[in-house]
Design a protein around this motif. Structure first.
Motif: not given
Length: 472
Positions: A234-240, A213-216, A280-286, A244-251
């Motif tokens: 305060d840790i910020n998870p960056i999901v790719k 799927l990607g990575s965090v 969302e990653l599962l869905q976009t990857n089919g 390698g595309d970064i998945i944006d989260f709603p604020k």
């Protein structure tokens, strides 16, 4: 592995105002002061009587060429008195959090010396030492939390003769040497211990794979906060994605308040967006799409999946308004060879939605369900299409480094998709489709979910026994 009490807080919305604030949708780790005193920082100090393990072992400070080895302080002692180093007792570590600064670390240890006494026989000595240091908490160039030694002082305590006889003049030489040399060389030991702890803190910023799927990647969002009871990261998870595309989260519309921490308990929050992002990653990857037919997926024989089975259900289909008739495609079932296999093609075109509410986790997956007749060597013939929504219950279980989900179908609702000109009550098919989804779709979905929800590595803590709590 730490032996303290950890809790995983699953955040789905706003809670009552209290201490702790997340301005962004992030992960919060609160490390209780008790964890720092009895966990990894203490384990790296070596063993009680052995000199061949840990930071103080043969490969560390006590090893060949090490600070306390031959050539170090005890080399000086040996030259003056004939005594050699025997052991360092595992230090007793106590920590006190200094709000807005860092940590005060105190080590109380005992060093042992032995040699041949001037009157013959074995001579053994023990000296007690207190090392007190003030350590600031900051951020390294890599963006990881780091402990920085700011001040260190030592106090040599009582020196006792455990066995043998040591004349007063020689005892005075040993005592003066230890008072003069040993305290000044113990602070680098504290600095080395902090270096090991900083490596452990540095693992917070780690890239966690999510299989295909990607990575965090977990990064430190702000400077660590220190109270009397805990250190807050305060840790910020960056999901790719795998590309390698970064998945944006709603604020969030408002800052998220986190409930106060219980005494002697450390906390890690798991925000809702991490759950939604994995789906969302599962869905976009089919990975949520599936073609169900006995040839492609193992379906128990008691689950009907042939044209004969579907035709048997036909009389049960009702119409909301009489008179009505089945659509032409359904009428065509009677023209198909009996016992012909069916193909159910599930396609998820929208991201699922995870809900954490009322101490329950559910996943809603919208799916288009195409029902076709299927010939192994022929072209599938479309019969009809349904719009469905699968609601699944999620069982949550933490492992050492992840939060795992196991899904079970709660209900399936379907309606006939346009553009069929003849309506029929598709809800009569829900029980049949639910059986198919339970035995064929949900197991495959659980396999894809085996990647779990990654948790930040905080001092290499094992989350397997952490308590789970959904915070509303």
């Amino acid at each position: 592995m730490m032996l303290g009490v950890w809790s995983l807080l699953l955040l789905w919305g706003l809670v009552t105002p209290c201490q702790g604030l997340l301005e962004t949708v992030g992960t919060l780790a609160r490390i209780d002061k008790d964890e720092l005193g009895k966990g990894e920082p203490k384990n790296v100090l070596g063993t009680v009587t052995s000199v061949n393990q840990g930071l103080l072992g043969s490969g560390g400070l006590l090893g060949g060429g090490g600070l306390l080895s031959y050539g170090g302080v005890f080399g000086v002692v040996e030259e003056l008195s004939g005594l050699t180093f025997e052991e360092v007792t595992l230090p007793k570590v106590s920590l006190k959090l200094l709000p807005e600064f860092g940590v005060q670390v105190t080590l109380h240890t005992k060093v042992g010396l032995h040699g041949s006494g001037p009157l013959g026989g074995l001579l053994q000595l023990a000296a007690e030492v207190n090392v007190s240091s003030r350590v600031a908490l900051g951020v390294s160039a890599r963006g990881t939390p780091i402990l920085i030694l700011k001040r260190c002082s030592t106090l040599l305590g009582h020196i006792s003769v455990l066995s043998g006889v040591l004349p007063a003049p020689l005892f005075g030489v040993v005592e003066q040497t230890l008072f003069k040399v040993l305290p000044g060389l113990l602070c680098p030991m504290v600095d080395s211990v902090l270096g090991v702890v900083n490596e452990l803190l540095g693992t917070v910023l780690s890239l966690v794979p999510l299989g295909a799927l990607g990575s965090v990647e977990f990064t430190l969002a702000t400077l660590p906060l220190i109270s009397n009871q805990y250190i807050e990261l305060d840790i910020n998870p960056i999901v790719k994605s795998i590309a390698g595309d970064i998945i944006d989260f709603p604020k969030p519309h408002h800052p998220i308040k986190v409930p106060p921490k219980e005494d002697h308990t450390s906390q890690v929050t798991v925000p809702l967006h991490l759950f939604n992002t994995v789906f969302e990653l599962l869905q976009t990857n089919g990975a949520l799409d599936l073609d169900i037919t006995p040839e492609l997926v193992s379906v128990p024989s008691n689950v009907p999946l042939t044209t004969t089975d579907l035709e048997a259900l036909a009389p049960e289909w009702g119409c909301p308004h009489a008179p009505c008739s089945a659509p032409a495609s359904l009428q065509g079932l009677r023209k198909l060879p009996p016992g012909q296999q069916l193909l159910l093609s599930l396609r998820v075109k929208e991201a699922p939605m995870v809900t954490l509410q009322n101490k329950k986790a559910t996943v809603s997956i919208p799916a288009d369900i195409h029902v076709l007749s299927y010939l192994p060597k022929g072209t599938p013939e479309a019969l009809f299409e349904l719009n469905g929504v699968m609601t699944l219950n999620a069982q949550l279980a933490p492992s050492a480094t992840r939060l795992h989900l196991s899904l079970s179908l709660e209900r399936l609702s379907v309606k006939l998709a346009s553009p069929f000109s003849h309506a029929f009550d598709a809800s009569r098919l829900e029980e049949w489709l639910s059986d198919v989804v339970r035995v064929a779709y949900v197991p495959k979905l659980n396999v894809n979910l085996d990647v779990g929800i990654p948790l930040p590595k905080v001092l290499n803590v094992n989350f397997a026994n952490a308590a789970l709590e959904i915070i509303e």
